[in-house]
Scaffold this motif. Structure first.
Motif, PDB file in Angstrom:
ATOM      1  N   GLY A  35       0.813  -1.216   0.000  1.00 52.63           N
ATOM      2  CA  GLY A  35       0.000   0.000   0.000  1.00 52.63           C
ATOM      3  C   GLY A  35       0.839   1.256   0.000  1.00 52.63           C
ATOM      4  O   GLY A  35       0.505   2.250  -0.671  1.00 52.63           O
ATOM      5  N   ILE A  36       1.929   1.240   0.739  1.00 52.74           N
ATOM      6  CA  ILE A  36       2.810   2.413   0.769  1.00 52.74           C
ATOM      7  C   ILE A  36       3.482   2.615  -0.584  1.00 52.74           C
ATOM      8  O   ILE A  36       3.601   3.743  -1.071  1.00 52.74           O
ATOM      9  N   LEU A  37       3.917   1.539  -1.228  1.00 54.16           N
ATOM     10  CA  LEU A  37       4.544   1.655  -2.552  1.00 54.16           C
ATOM     11  C   LEU A  37       3.575   2.259  -3.571  1.00 54.16           C
ATOM     12  O   LEU A  37       3.982   3.019  -4.455  1.00 54.16           O
ATOM     13  N   GLU A  38       2.312   1.916  -3.447  1.00 54.14           N
ATOM     14  CA  GLU A  38       1.319   2.356  -4.431  1.00 54.14           C
ATOM     15  C   GLU A  38       1.053   3.854  -4.371  1.00 54.14           C
ATOM     16  O   GLU A  38       0.515   4.421  -5.329  1.00 54.14           O
ATOM     17  N   CYS A  39       1.402   4.511  -3.267  1.00 56.71           N
ATOM     18  CA  CYS A  39       1.176   5.959  -3.197  1.00 56.71           C
ATOM     19  C   CYS A  39       2.452   6.727  -2.861  1.00 56.71           C
ATOM     20  O   CYS A  39       2.393   7.880  -2.441  1.00 56.71           O
ATOM     21  N   ALA A  40       3.604   6.096  -3.092  1.00 58.01           N
ATOM     22  CA  ALA A  40       4.879   6.753  -2.802  1.00 58.01           C
ATOM     23  C   ALA A  40       5.176   7.855  -3.812  1.00 58.01           C
ATOM     24  O   ALA A  40       4.767   7.797  -4.971  1.00 58.01           O
ATOM     25  N   ASP A  41       5.886   8.862  -3.350  1.00 57.71           N
ATOM     26  CA  ASP A  41       6.387   9.913  -4.238  1.00 57.71           C
ATOM     27  C   ASP A  41       7.795   9.600  -4.732  1.00 57.71           C
ATOM     28  O   ASP A  41       8.158   9.937  -5.856  1.00 57.71           O
ATOM     29  N   VAL A  42       8.589   8.974  -3.875  1.00 58.52           N
ATOM     30  CA  VAL A  42       9.966   8.599  -4.204  1.00 58.52           C
ATOM     31  C   VAL A  42      10.224   7.217  -3.610  1.00 58.52           C
ATOM     32  O   VAL A  42       9.842   6.954  -2.466  1.00 58.52           O
ATOM     33  N   VAL A  43      10.890   6.350  -4.370  1.00 59.44           N
ATOM     34  CA  VAL A  43      11.280   5.034  -3.854  1.00 59.44           C
ATOM     35  C   VAL A  43      12.770   4.825  -4.145  1.00 59.44           C
ATOM     36  O   VAL A  43      13.197   4.860  -5.298  1.00 59.44           O
ATOM     37  N   VAL A  44      13.531   4.629  -3.083  1.00 66.66           N
ATOM     38  CA  VAL A  44      14.954   4.331  -3.192  1.00 66.66           C
ATOM     39  C   VAL A  44      15.099   2.841  -2.893  1.00 66.66           C
ATOM     40  O   VAL A  44      14.857   2.400  -1.770  1.00 66.66           O
ATOM     41  N   TYR A  45      15.477   2.050  -3.897  1.00 62.40           N
ATOM     42  CA  TYR A  45      15.388   0.602  -3.755  1.00 62.40           C
ATOM     43  C   TYR A  45      16.744  -0.083  -3.879  1.00 62.40           C
ATOM     44  O   TYR A  45      17.691   0.447  -4.464  1.00 62.40           O
ATOM     45  N   ASP A  46      16.810  -1.300  -3.309  1.00 61.94           N
ATOM     46  CA  ASP A  46      18.035  -2.088  -3.301  1.00 61.94           C
ATOM     47  C   ASP A  46      18.095  -3.059  -4.474  1.00 61.94           C
ATOM     48  O   ASP A  46      17.079  -3.355  -5.115  1.00 61.94           O
ATOM     49  N   ALA A  47      19.292  -3.619  -4.690  1.00 62.95           N
ATOM     50  CA  ALA A  47      19.527  -4.507  -5.832  1.00 62.95           C
ATOM     51  C   ALA A  47      18.749  -5.809  -5.732  1.00 62.95           C
ATOM     52  O   ALA A  47      18.369  -6.380  -6.756  1.00 62.95           O
ATOM     53  N   LEU A  48      18.496  -6.290  -4.516  1.00 59.94           N
ATOM     54  CA  LEU A  48      17.867  -7.597  -4.363  1.00 59.94           C
ATOM     55  C   LEU A  48      16.341  -7.537  -4.351  1.00 59.94           C
ATOM     56  O   LEU A  48      15.691  -8.564  -4.173  1.00 59.94           O
ATOM     57  N   VAL A  49      15.764  -6.368  -4.541  1.00 64.61           N
ATOM     58  CA  VAL A  49      14.305  -6.272  -4.643  1.00 64.61           C
ATOM     59  C   VAL A  49      13.883  -6.831  -5.998  1.00 64.61           C
ATOM     60  O   VAL A  49      14.392  -6.416  -7.041  1.00 64.61           O
ATOM     61  N   SER A  50      12.937  -7.758  -6.003  1.00 64.88           N
ATOM     62  CA  SER A  50      12.566  -8.437  -7.247  1.00 64.88           C
ATOM     63  C   SER A  50      11.818  -7.510  -8.198  1.00 64.88           C
ATOM     64  O   SER A  50      11.139  -6.568  -7.770  1.00 64.88           O
TER      65      SER A  50
END
Length: 255
Positions: free
Chosen positions: A32-47
Motif C-alpha cells: 500500500g505504501i509503494l502504491e502511493c509513494a512519491d519517491v522510492v529508493v530501492y536495493d539490488a535484491l528487490v525483485s
C-alpha cells in the motif's frame, strides 16, 4: 492503502521490507505504501515483480549494493532520503528482506531522525526464515533444533577480520543461519569446526531464495567449500548449518 500526505515542509520516510523475493510475500502494508509513494529508493535484491507495485508516477532511485559493485555509498543513500523528504510527502527506502535484519535500517533511521524527519518501519519477511522454508528446511523443530542464531558472514571487503565469535556460536546454537557468507565461507566453516562442530555437520546453501530460480547446494562443513568451487555456486545466498537439514532428507524419503 491510502496514506495522508504531510502538510508540513517535511515528508516522512518509510523503511519498507520487500521480503526475500517472492512478490506474494510482500506485506499488504508495504504494498500500500509503494502504491502511493512519491519517491522510492530501492536495493539490488528487490525483485522486479515488487518494483512493479510502485506508483507509476513515483521517482525511482536505484541504490543497489552488491559486493564490489556499489552503485551508491551508504552515506549518499541516506542523504538522498533526507533531501527527498524535504519536498516530498512519502519517501520509501525499499529493502530486500527486513530493514532491521542486516539491512542497515537502524543506521538509516538514526540519521533520518537526527535530521528532524519522521520515520516509520514496515517489517518484511527475512530470507533467513523464508528461503529455508521454501527448501523444505524448518529452522526449528522439536526433534532437531530448539535454538537458532542469525549471523552475518559479511566482513569488510579486502580482508577477512572476523568480529563474529564463531566458536561461541558453534557451541551455543543448534541451527545457524548465515547471511552474506558465501565469499567468506572457507574461513567461516573452518572456524565453526575449530569451535567444536563436527566436520560432518550438514550445511545448506540457498541462492535466490523464494524466487523461481531458487537453487540449493547441500553438503557438510568439511565438503561445502569444494562443492562451491566445483559447481560455481555464487551469491546472493544464505547458509543454514545444523542437523535440521536432515529433516528435509527424511521427508524426501517418506514422500
Amino acid at each position: 492503502m491510502l496514506l495522508e500526505k504531510q502538510t508540513t515542509w517535511t515528508g516522512k520516510v518509510y523503511l519498507v521490507g520487500a521480503g526475500p523475493g517472492d512478490p506474494g510475500l510482500m506485506t499488504l502494508k508495504g504494498k500500500g505504501i509503494l502504491e502511493c509513494a512519491d519517491v522510492v529508493v530501492y536495493d539490488a535484491l528487490v525483485s522486479p515483480e515488487i518494483l512493479l507495485m510502485i506508483n507509476p508516477q513515483a521517482e525511482k532511485i536505484d541504490a543497489g549494493k552488491r559486493r564490489g559493485r556499489h552503485s551508491k555509498l551508504q552515506q549518499e543513500t541516506t542523504q538522498i532520503l533526507i533531501d527527498k523528504a524535504r519536498d516530498k510527502a512519502i519517501v520509501v527506502r525499499l529493502k530486500g528482506g527486513d530493514p532491521f535484519v542486516f539491512g542497515r535500517g537502524g543506521e538509516e533511521m538514526e540519521a533520518i531522525l537526527a535530521a528532524g524527519i519522521p520515520v516509520e518501519v514496515v517489517p518484511g519477511i527475512t530470507s533467513g526464515i523464508a528461503a529455508p522454508a521454501y527448501a523444505g528446511i524448518p529452522i526449528t523443530h522439536r526433534n532437531y533444533s530448539s535454538s537458532v542464531t542469525f549471523v552475518t558472514g559479511h566482513e569488510k571487503a579486502g580482508k577477512y577480520r572476523p568480529q563474529v565469535n564463531w566458536g561461541a556460536i558453534a557451541q551455543g546454537s543448534e541451527t545457524i543461519v548465515i547471511y552474506m557468507g558465501i565469499h567468506n565461507l572457507p574461513q567461516i566453516t573452518t572456524q565453526l569446526q575449530e569451535g567444536g562442530l563436527n566436520p560432518e555437520t550438514p550445511i545448506a546453501l540457498i541462492r535466490w531464495g523464494t524466487r523461481p530460480e531458487q537453487e540449493e547446494l547441500i553438503g557438510t562443513l568439511a565438503t561445502i567449500v569444494e562443492q562451491v568451487a566445483i559447481t560455481g555456486f555464487e551469491a546472493p545466498a544464505i547458509a543454514i548449518v545444523g542437523k535440521i537439514i536432515n529433516f528435509r532428507e527424511q521427508i524426501a524419503k517418506n514422500g
